[in-house]
Design an enzyme around this catalytic site. Structure first.
Site: not given
Ligand code: TYM
Length: 342
Positions: A119, A202, A205
């Site tokens: 990022k 991947k 969004k």
């Molecule tokens: P974020 O918002 O990017 O994504 C949310 C969840 O979706 C999963 N994900 C995917 N899984 C499979 N294939 C994909 N292409 C894909 N894109 C996204 C992510 O693995 C995630 O589970 N840092 C985290 C948010 C967060 C969090 C936490 C998660 C903040 N605090 C505490 C768990 C526990 C994030 O940016 O997810």
């Protein structure tokens, strides 16, 4: 049998930094619902708005995205009665514990995070300090609940390892057994859903190409069109899962099919062995429309009553604070803050 030291509790979060994708749904949300319905854990799910602002967010768009994400959780099957559902900023203990973890975690640990490197890229000097410290806030999200299990997609694995390191270092430095060593739950056929335009990337969004992803707000026509146009190779599907190894686009579509149909990849391969994409894609499109279109319709319906969404979030935050306030107070006491002695 010895009693488990910590109540079985699930925590996970999603950033309201844009619309939900099929990757979020299959990698995270769908499992949130399963874990909620299994009933063996308390389940806590969060819209991590404080994480979202580590990169620029237009305030009005952020507010809208947070509410829409809440609608997405509910439309996917998260029940705000059974699970605790809220937005992160409404529960101040997340940010308060994150500060303590900023002082526990080491610069070197953060600098090794691949998500930070991706990022911030070559322009790290110009990235926000929040983006660098992001994983400490994520560890706080989890540990301020003493959560034992965290369902996520594959891309969050490294952050969860860091969460364990932070918990272990805190426990070690203060000679306590206060924070649990959390288990990541990264399971199923679709823990890493790939772009529909490029099987090496991947699904995200933030991809500039809308055709690369299925948005959870897409209608039936858009879902079917994107699957029909998904990139594939010219060969028919192989006879077994092993034959997908060097075919990232084919493997991705099979994984999506398996996850949506609640089957294993081997079961799907037994059905579709040797099939041309001309047959397989319409099958996948039908299945995706059947499973996903009702979610987007329900999201749109829920978004019509924003006052109701805000009420759900406020109630969720209240319930969350019943858990986080005593845990934070204890953490303050452990580190030596005057006024926090129990
Ligand atoms: P974020 O918002 O990017 O994504 C949310 C969840 O979706 C999963 N994900 C995917 N899984 C499979 N294939 C994909 N292409 C894909 N894109 C996204 C992510 O693995 C995630 O589970 N840092 C985290 C948010 C967060 C969090 C936490 C998660 C903040 N605090 C505490 C768990 C526990 C994030 O940016 O997810």
């Amino acid at each position: 049998m010895t009693e488990p030291a910590f109540t079985p509790r699930v925590f996970s979060g999603i950033q309201p930094s844009g619309g939900l994708t099929l990757g979020n749904y299959l990698g995270a949300l769908k499992r949130f619902v399963t874990m909620q319905d299994e009933g063996s854990h308390e389940t806590v799910y969060c819209m991590v708005d404080l994480h979202a602002i580590t990169v620029w967010q237009d305030p009005e768009t952020l507010r809208r995205n947070t509410r829409e994400l809440c609608a997405g959780f509910i439309a996917s099957g998260v029940d705000p009665e059974k699970s605790i559902l809220f937005n992160q900023s409404a529960v101040p203990e997340h940010a308060q514990l994150a500060w303590i973890f900023n002082c526990v975690a080491r610069m070197g640990w953060m600098g090794r995070m691949t998500q930070w490197k991706d990022k911030a890229g070559k322009n790290a000097e110009n990235a926000s300090l929040g983006l660098f410290g992001y994983p400490a806030l994520m560890a706080a999200d989890i540990l301020v609940y003493h959560a034992t299990h965290v369902p996520v997609g594959e891309d969050q694995k490294q952050h969860l390892e860091l969460t364990r390191d932070i918990a272990a270092k805190f426990n070690h430095d203060y000679k306590v057994d206060f924070f649990p060593i959390t288990e990541p739950v990264i399971e199923g056929a679709a823990t890493r859903v790939m772009s529909l335009r490029d099987g090496s990337k991947k699904m995200s969004k933030s991809d500039p190409s809308d055709a690369s992803r299925i948005n959870m707000t897409d209608d039936a026509d858009a879902i079917a069109r994107k699957i029909r146009k998904a990139k594939t190779d010219p060969e028919p599907l192989p006879d077994s899962a092993e034959g997908l190894a060097d075919r990232p686009e084919a493997r991705n579509l099979v994984n999506i099919y398996a996850s949506l149909s609640e089957k294993t990849v081997d079961q799907v391969m037994a059905e579709v062995a040797g099939q041309q994409f001309g047959l397989f894609k319409p099958m996948l499109a039908d299945l995706a429309v059947e499973k996903l279109a009702p979610i987007s319709t329900e999201m749109a319906r829920l978004m019509e009553d924003q006052a109701e969404i805000d009420k759900i979030l406020a109630r969720g935050a209240e319930r969350a604070r019943e858990i986080t306030a005593p845990i934070l107070a204890k953490a303050y006491e452990i580190v030596g803050m005057v006024g926090a002695e129990g």
